[in-house]
Motif scaffolding. Structure first.
Motif, PDB file in Angstrom:
ATOM      1  N   TYR A 250       8.841 -16.436  13.575  1.00 53.69           N
ATOM      2  CA  TYR A 250       9.441 -15.085  13.559  1.00 53.69           C
ATOM      3  C   TYR A 250      10.881 -15.141  14.077  1.00 53.69           C
ATOM      4  O   TYR A 250      11.794 -14.580  13.458  1.00 53.69           O
TER       5      TYR A 250
ATOM      6  N   ASN B 272      13.304  -3.622   5.502  1.00 56.12           N
ATOM      7  CA  ASN B 272      12.588  -3.327   6.753  1.00 56.12           C
ATOM      8  C   ASN B 272      11.263  -4.074   6.880  1.00 56.12           C
ATOM      9  O   ASN B 272      10.839  -4.388   7.990  1.00 56.12           O
TER      10      ASN B 272
ATOM     11  N   THR C 196       3.924   0.218  17.009  1.00 56.18           N
ATOM     12  CA  THR C 196       3.480   0.113  15.611  1.00 56.18           C
ATOM     13  C   THR C 196       2.344  -0.905  15.503  1.00 56.18           C
ATOM     14  O   THR C 196       1.984  -1.570  16.476  1.00 56.18           O
TER      15      THR C 196
ATOM     16  N   THR D 100       0.843  -1.204   0.000  1.00 52.57           N
ATOM     17  CA  THR D 100       0.000   0.000   0.000  1.00 52.57           C
ATOM     18  C   THR D 100       0.872   1.245   0.000  1.00 52.57           C
ATOM     19  O   THR D 100       2.012   1.221   0.460  1.00 52.57           O
TER      20      THR D 100
HETATM   21  N1  NAP Z   1       7.354  -3.148  16.189  1.00 45.53           N
HETATM   22  C1  NAP Z   1       8.245  -3.752  16.940  1.00 45.53           C
HETATM   23  O1  NAP Z   1       8.140  -3.747  18.196  1.00 45.53           O
HETATM   24  C2  NAP Z   1       9.436  -4.427  16.320  1.00 45.53           C
HETATM   25  C3  NAP Z   1      10.383  -4.994  17.177  1.00 45.53           C
HETATM   26  C4  NAP Z   1      11.512  -5.606  16.634  1.00 45.53           C
HETATM   27  C5  NAP Z   1      11.659  -5.646  15.251  1.00 45.53           C
HETATM   28  N2  NAP Z   1      10.708  -5.099  14.429  1.00 45.53           N
HETATM   29  C6  NAP Z   1      10.939  -5.166  12.970  1.00 45.53           C
HETATM   30  O2  NAP Z   1      10.860  -3.861  12.452  1.00 45.53           O
HETATM   31  C7  NAP Z   1      10.411  -3.915  11.066  1.00 45.53           C
HETATM   32  C8  NAP Z   1       9.266  -2.937  10.879  1.00 45.53           C
HETATM   33  O3  NAP Z   1       8.197  -3.355  11.727  1.00 45.53           O
HETATM   34  P1  NAP Z   1       6.981  -2.396  12.136  1.00 45.53           P
HETATM   35  O4  NAP Z   1       6.759  -2.597  13.542  1.00 45.53           O
HETATM   36  O5  NAP Z   1       7.187  -1.042  11.564  1.00 45.53           O
HETATM   37  O6  NAP Z   1       5.810  -3.160  11.355  1.00 45.53           O
HETATM   38  P2  NAP Z   1       4.414  -2.635  10.750  1.00 45.53           P
HETATM   39  O7  NAP Z   1       4.034  -1.331  11.309  1.00 45.53           O
HETATM   40  O8  NAP Z   1       3.506  -3.798  10.887  1.00 45.53           O
HETATM   41  O9  NAP Z   1       4.783  -2.422   9.213  1.00 45.53           O
HETATM   42  C9  NAP Z   1       5.184  -3.508   8.434  1.00 45.53           C
HETATM   43  C10 NAP Z   1       5.557  -3.030   7.043  1.00 45.53           C
HETATM   44  O10 NAP Z   1       5.900  -4.200   6.270  1.00 45.53           O
HETATM   45  C11 NAP Z   1       5.169  -4.184   5.059  1.00 45.53           C
HETATM   46  N3  NAP Z   1       4.816  -5.537   4.638  1.00 45.53           N
HETATM   47  C12 NAP Z   1       4.296  -6.538   5.392  1.00 45.53           C
HETATM   48  N4  NAP Z   1       4.010  -7.595   4.603  1.00 45.53           N
HETATM   49  C13 NAP Z   1       4.361  -7.256   3.340  1.00 45.53           C
HETATM   50  C14 NAP Z   1       4.306  -7.922   2.082  1.00 45.53           C
HETATM   51  N5  NAP Z   1       3.800  -9.159   1.961  1.00 45.53           N
HETATM   52  N6  NAP Z   1       4.742  -7.257   0.999  1.00 45.53           N
HETATM   53  C15 NAP Z   1       5.218  -6.001   1.082  1.00 45.53           C
HETATM   54  N7  NAP Z   1       5.310  -5.327   2.239  1.00 45.53           N
HETATM   55  C16 NAP Z   1       4.877  -5.948   3.353  1.00 45.53           C
HETATM   56  C17 NAP Z   1       3.910  -3.383   5.358  1.00 45.53           C
HETATM   57  O11 NAP Z   1       3.442  -2.762   4.152  1.00 45.53           O
HETATM   58  P3  NAP Z   1       2.049  -3.091   3.413  1.00 45.53           P
HETATM   59  O12 NAP Z   1       1.119  -3.666   4.433  1.00 45.53           O
HETATM   60  O13 NAP Z   1       1.632  -1.770   2.860  1.00 45.53           O
HETATM   61  O14 NAP Z   1       2.432  -4.052   2.348  1.00 45.53           O
HETATM   62  C18 NAP Z   1       4.418  -2.322   6.342  1.00 45.53           C
HETATM   63  O15 NAP Z   1       4.884  -1.191   5.655  1.00 45.53           O
HETATM   64  C19 NAP Z   1      10.029  -5.373  10.823  1.00 45.53           C
HETATM   65  O16 NAP Z   1      11.058  -6.027  10.147  1.00 45.53           O
HETATM   66  C20 NAP Z   1       9.875  -5.953  12.227  1.00 45.53           C
HETATM   67  O17 NAP Z   1      10.105  -7.333  12.263  1.00 45.53           O
HETATM   68  C21 NAP Z   1       9.612  -4.496  14.940  1.00 45.53           C
END
Ligand code: NAP
Length: 253
Positions: A154, A87, A191, A34
């Motif tokens: 994960y 990311n 997030t 998106t």
């Molecule tokens: N949040 C935390 O506490 C946390 C902690 C440790 C690590 N992380 C890591 O940080 C990174 C970002 O996480 P976040 O928390 O920002 O997650 P988020 O808010 O859920 O965002 C996830 C992003 O990934 C994209 N995505 C998911 N599935 C996809 C697909 N099939 N194709 C293309 N894009 C896809 C989504 O875009 P669309 O839906 O628009 O496709 C969205 O932009 C991730 O790698 C996560 O594992 C997060």
């Protein structure tokens, strides 16, 4: 001239990384399913080069098609550096082994591990024929090095991403390239991914109450603060190839 490619820039950490890069006058290619209208408007108001390309990162044929095109367009401009932020990520399936469904297992490994491997491979391959330095930032997690009950898939995909990062760094050093590849563990951020975690069941995820408390007690990190430290490291620091940086150490430094 530097260009950045960010997967998953439509929301969460990726959106914040994109905003910081545009602020730093770095052109951004955003890849996700998106589009984020706010990013587009920020880029227009700053007169910055910005493009969103729709791609489902769980589909390898789409990845190949989309990233071949992006690589072709960017390397053609002969930039000094391309910053690749792998990311995008998914947490699901949150479930104990034995109760897992096949589709979310495969989607998780594809988005979290196979997509970054395919994209990095493509960009390092193209870089061999040019003078452009490629810097890869793989967004990983503390779950890569800590077993969390209910998050087996994960934890495994992120552990794989760490090993891919470290192995690629050794190879690039051996090849004496300028390319750098690091891991970045962003900490627990406020997030959509955390909302998904909080909506899981205690039967599937033992630490559910603890994660609910993180939100209630306002202990979650803001993505803007996390992105700001990461961008400082990448643009003004000297990131050590192969190293997995944790936000904690960047906040303390
Ligand atoms: N949040 C935390 O506490 C946390 C902690 C440790 C690590 N992380 C890591 O940080 C990174 C970002 O996480 P976040 O928390 O920002 O997650 P988020 O808010 O859920 O965002 C996830 C992003 O990934 C994209 N995505 C998911 N599935 C996809 C697909 N099939 N194709 C293309 N894009 C896809 C989504 O875009 P669309 O839906 O628009 O496709 C969205 O932009 C991730 O790698 C996560 O594992 C997060």
């Amino acid at each position: 001239m530097k260009y950045a490619i960010i997967t998953g820039a439509s929301k969460g950490l990726g959106e914040s990384i994109a905003k910081h890069l545009l602020q730093e006058q770095i052109a951004v290619v955003s890849v996700s399913r998106t589009e984020n209208e706010e990013l587009k408007n920020i880029a227009i108001s700053k007169g910055m080069d910005y493009k969103h390309i729709s791609c489902n990162l769980s589909l390898e044929t789409e990845i190949q098609e989309v990233f071949m095109e992006i690589a072709h367009c960017l390397f053609e401009k002969n930039p000094t550096e391309i910053l690749l932020f792998n990311n995008a990520g998914v947490i699901e399936p949150i479930q104990k082994v034995g109760n897992l469904d096949q589709t979310p297992i495969i989607r998780n490994i594809k988005v979290n591990l196979i997509a970054p491997i395919l994209i990095t491979n493509l960009f390092l391959s193209k870089a061999q024929l040019t003078n452009t330095k490629v810097t890869v930032i793989n967004v990983t997690s503390g779950a890569a090095v800590r077993s969390i009950e209910g998050w087996s898939v994960y934890c495994s995909s992120k552990a794989g991403l760490n090993m891919f990062t470290q192995t690629t760094a050794i190879e690039q050093a051996e090849l004496k390239t300028e390319n750098t590849i690091i891991g970045f563990s962003p900490g627990i951020m406020d997030t959509g991914m955390q909302e998904t975690i909080r909506s899981s069941s205690e039967a599937a995820f033992k630490e559910l109450e603890k994660f609910k408390e993180f939100k209630e007690k306002n202990l979650l990190l803001e993505t803007d603060a996390v992105a700001s430290r990461l961008i400082d490291l990448v643009l003004r620091g000297t990131p050590e190839s192969g190293r997995v940086y944790h936000i904690k150490e960047l906040l303390e430094s």
